[in-house]
Enzyme design. Structure first.
Site, PDB file in Angstrom:
ATOM      1  N   LYS A 146       0.675  -0.759  -0.052  1.00 49.88           N
ATOM      2  CA  LYS A 146       0.198   0.368   0.164  1.00 49.88           C
ATOM      3  C   LYS A 146       0.490   1.470   0.102  1.00 49.88           C
ATOM      4  CE  LYS A 146      -4.552   1.071   0.550  1.00 49.88           C
ATOM      5  NZ  LYS A 146      -6.066  -0.009   0.138  1.00 49.88           N
ATOM      6  N   GLY A 150     -24.875   3.595   4.606  1.00 48.29           N
ATOM      7  CA  GLY A 150     -23.656   3.813   3.847  1.00 48.29           C
ATOM      8  C   GLY A 150     -24.323   3.528   1.925  1.00 48.29           C
ATOM      9  N   GLY A 152     -23.549   4.450  -1.530  1.00 51.51           N
ATOM     10  CA  GLY A 152     -22.473   5.421  -2.060  1.00 51.51           C
ATOM     11  C   GLY A 152     -22.071   4.138  -3.254  1.00 51.51           C
ATOM     12  N   VAL A 182     -20.399   0.794  -3.436  1.00 51.69           N
ATOM     13  CA  VAL A 182     -21.028  -0.295  -3.129  1.00 51.69           C
ATOM     14  C   VAL A 182     -22.724  -0.089  -2.529  1.00 51.69           C
ATOM     15  CG1 VAL A 182     -20.278  -2.488  -1.871  1.00 51.69           C
ATOM     16  CG2 VAL A 182     -18.348  -0.737  -2.524  1.00 51.69           C
TER      17      VAL A 182
HETATM   18  P1  NAD Z   1     -18.620   6.325  -1.050  1.00 51.81           P
HETATM   19  O1  NAD Z   1     -17.155   6.698  -0.483  1.00 51.81           O
HETATM   20  O2  NAD Z   1     -18.633   6.572  -2.244  1.00 51.81           O
HETATM   21  O3  NAD Z   1     -19.788   5.212  -0.094  1.00 51.81           O
HETATM   22  C1  NAD Z   1     -19.647   5.824   1.465  1.00 51.81           C
HETATM   23  C2  NAD Z   1     -20.491   6.618   2.033  1.00 51.81           C
HETATM   24  O4  NAD Z   1     -20.904   6.362   2.948  1.00 51.81           O
HETATM   25  C3  NAD Z   1     -21.290   7.860   1.486  1.00 51.81           C
HETATM   26  O5  NAD Z   1     -22.436   8.325   0.719  1.00 51.81           O
HETATM   27  C4  NAD Z   1     -21.096   8.778   2.854  1.00 51.81           C
HETATM   28  O6  NAD Z   1     -21.805  10.059   2.915  1.00 51.81           O
HETATM   29  C5  NAD Z   1     -21.698   7.313   4.040  1.00 51.81           C
HETATM   30  N1  NAD Z   1     -20.511   7.356   4.959  1.00 51.81           N
HETATM   31  C6  NAD Z   1     -20.250   8.403   5.895  1.00 51.81           C
HETATM   32  N2  NAD Z   1     -20.311   8.537   7.049  1.00 51.81           N
HETATM   33  C7  NAD Z   1     -21.443   7.799   7.047  1.00 51.81           C
HETATM   34  C8  NAD Z   1     -22.266   7.791   7.881  1.00 51.81           C
HETATM   35  N3  NAD Z   1     -22.013   7.767  10.006  1.00 51.81           N
HETATM   36  N4  NAD Z   1     -23.574   7.130   8.379  1.00 51.81           N
HETATM   37  C9  NAD Z   1     -23.883   6.817   7.142  1.00 51.81           C
HETATM   38  N5  NAD Z   1     -23.113   6.940   5.691  1.00 51.81           N
HETATM   39  C10 NAD Z   1     -22.067   7.645   5.951  1.00 51.81           C
HETATM   40  O7  NAD Z   1     -17.357   4.317  -0.055  1.00 51.81           O
HETATM   41  P2  NAD Z   1     -17.308   2.712  -1.525  1.00 51.81           P
HETATM   42  O8  NAD Z   1     -16.708   3.044  -2.667  1.00 51.81           O
HETATM   43  O9  NAD Z   1     -18.840   3.039  -1.320  1.00 51.81           O
HETATM   44  O10 NAD Z   1     -16.867   2.285  -0.080  1.00 51.81           O
HETATM   45  C11 NAD Z   1     -17.405   1.570   0.794  1.00 51.81           C
HETATM   46  C12 NAD Z   1     -17.058   0.976   1.919  1.00 51.81           C
HETATM   47  O11 NAD Z   1     -16.369  -0.522   1.464  1.00 51.81           O
HETATM   48  C13 NAD Z   1     -15.805   1.888   2.794  1.00 51.81           C
HETATM   49  O12 NAD Z   1     -15.342   1.513   3.783  1.00 51.81           O
HETATM   50  C14 NAD Z   1     -14.541   1.352   2.203  1.00 51.81           C
HETATM   51  O13 NAD Z   1     -13.255   1.205   2.003  1.00 51.81           O
HETATM   52  C15 NAD Z   1     -15.241  -0.259   1.395  1.00 51.81           C
HETATM   53  N6  NAD Z   1     -14.463  -0.489   0.345  1.00 51.81           N
HETATM   54  C16 NAD Z   1     -14.720  -0.910  -1.171  1.00 51.81           C
HETATM   55  C17 NAD Z   1     -14.688  -1.164  -2.154  1.00 51.81           C
HETATM   56  C18 NAD Z   1     -14.913  -1.056  -3.434  1.00 51.81           C
HETATM   57  O14 NAD Z   1     -14.591  -1.277  -4.495  1.00 51.81           O
HETATM   58  N7  NAD Z   1     -15.711   0.600  -3.348  1.00 51.81           N
HETATM   59  C19 NAD Z   1     -13.581  -2.079  -1.847  1.00 51.81           C
HETATM   60  C20 NAD Z   1     -13.532  -2.620  -0.674  1.00 51.81           C
HETATM   61  C21 NAD Z   1     -13.569  -1.678   0.528  1.00 51.81           C
END
Ligand code: NAD
Length: 365
Positions: free
Chosen positions: A81, A181, A183, A185
């Site tokens: 990383k 969340g 977002g 995912v």
């Molecule tokens: P993203 O930033 O698109 O979505 C995260 C969402 O969580 C945002 O909409 C944000 O407003 C919301 N959020 C933040 N704090 C919050 C809270 N206290 N209560 C409710 N909602 C809240 O991120 P993502 O890409 O969807 O990833 C989501 C999680 O999965 C992250 O922890 C990321 O590290 C993990 N992850 C993502 C991937 C990927 O392929 N995108 C892969 C492995 C792990």
């Protein structure tokens, strides 16, 4: 803690590289944890760390996590990383990312990087101008595009394993899932859940996302703090890390925790709190590996079908982790670590090189 060999030794790191280019304001740290299974693969994070020690510790912690995630997902990659010290809202520039890409190039395939917090596909495109050792490129560049849909697909596979184990039934039909969340995912996960016949309750701190997802899926939205206390079968953390802790676990009214967020347990002992409440926890790095599988396959010549096939194994990986946990009377997140360590011990160093040669990259461009 501070910079020292002691910490590297304790966490099992092979190499840490400090990258400095004062002309463009670059201060970055690349941590290579373990290359027994193959070259180190892991994203680059950009964050305004308060101290350099904090950045160093984060790079070490995150790269170690990647070793375990790749190992359990049966990928022939090790763990690495990088962190760039800076504010992603203010400090981004073409020169910064090209200078960083040049440092990645110097490692000649020992380390391959992609997106993480604070880094988007445009930043990766700049790195790509200086090095081939990046992944997660846009489809226009022969890349695999956004990995989030594959992550969501993997979470669904993992949920199936949890349901069989804890609820002794098959499928999501009729179950209630609380998604924290909405977002990248979270939204895709909800699409899958609704398709499978589950009832979904969601929350996000972003009111616009709540409105959009509510109208798209005709589902219930609750205030963010209320999500923990929602009566449901599965709680799916898809926002931030550290959400399973002494404050939140007592509020949970679910049988299963299965979601995409990284580092969901605030402390190891929070796994014990979950078990005491009779809640089955799907170890985060096992269930959220779909995105990593997706970007890893980009380097071999991406195929969505192949990525889905490999991501389906998350179901079997979780089942195995639960079996070990039962046989050895250990918590599921500890049994996941054992699975990873066993694969590294048995498969590591058999034949894979710890570097990726440019000629081996079969990106379609
Ligand atoms: P993203 O930033 O698109 O979505 C995260 C969402 O969580 C945002 O909409 C944000 O407003 C919301 N959020 C933040 N704090 C919050 C809270 N206290 N209560 C409710 N909602 C809240 O991120 P993502 O890409 O969807 O990833 C989501 C999680 O999965 C992250 O922890 C990321 O590290 C993990 N992850 C993502 C991937 C990927 O392929 N995108 C892969 C492995 C792990």
């Amino acid at each position: 803690m501070s910079f020292n060999f002691e910490l590297m030794k304790k966490m099992g790191h092979e190499q840490v590289i400090f990258c400095h280019n004062p002309n463009v304001g670059l201060k970055a740290i690349i941590a290579i944890h373990n290359t027994a299974l193959g070259p180190a693969l892991g994203g680059t994070r950009m964050w305004p760390y308060k101290t350099e020690e904090e950045a160093f510790e984060d790079a070490l912690r995150l790269s170690r996590g990647m070793t375990y995630k790749s190992a359990v997902a049966s990928l022939n990659f090790g763990g690495g990383k990088a962190v760039i010290i800076g504010d992603p809202k203010k400090d981004k520039s073409e020169s910064l990312f090209r200078a960083f890409g040049a440092f990645v190039e110097r490692l000649k395939g020992q380390f391959i990087t992609g997106e993480d917090v604070g880094i988007d596909v445009n930043d990766i495109e700049f790195m790509f101008m200086e090095t081939d050792f990046v992944t997660g490129l846009s489809k226009a560049h022969g890349g695999s595009g956004d990995p989030s849909p594959m992550t969501a697909y993997g979470v669904i596979q993992g949920m199936q394993a949890c349901i069989e184990k804890r609820l002794k039934q098959k499928g999501l039909k009729g179950l209630t899932v609380a998604v924290q969340g909405l977002g990248h995912v979270g939204e895709k996960l909800i699409e899958y859940l609704v398709h499978e016949g589950a009832k979904v309750i969601g929350c996000d701190i972003d009111p616009k996302l709540c409105e959009m997802v509510k109208s798209k899926f005709n589902m219930t939205i609750v205030e963010s703090e209320k999500i923990y206390g929602v009566d449901c079968d599965i709680f799916a953390p898809c926002a931030l890390g550290g959400v399973l802790n002494e404050q939140t676990i007592p509020q949970l009214k679910c049988s299963i925790v299965a979601g995409s967020a990284n580092n969901q347990l605030q402390k190891d002992s929070d796994g014990e709190l979950l078990q005491k409440k009779g809640i089955l926890y799907a170890p985060d790095y096992v269930i959220n590996a779909g995105g990593l599988i997706n970007v890893a396959l980009e380097l071999e010549g991406y195929s969505e079908n192949r990525a889905k096939l490999l991501t389906r194994n998350i179901y079997y990986n979780l089942k195995r982790a639960f079996e070990i946990s039962e046989e050895q009377k250990i918590l599921p997140h500890v049994s996941a670590d054992r699975l990873a360590e066993e694969r590294i011990k048995k498969v590591g160093f058999i034949k894979r090189s710890h570097v990726l040669h440019k000629s081996q990259i079969r990106r379609k461009n």
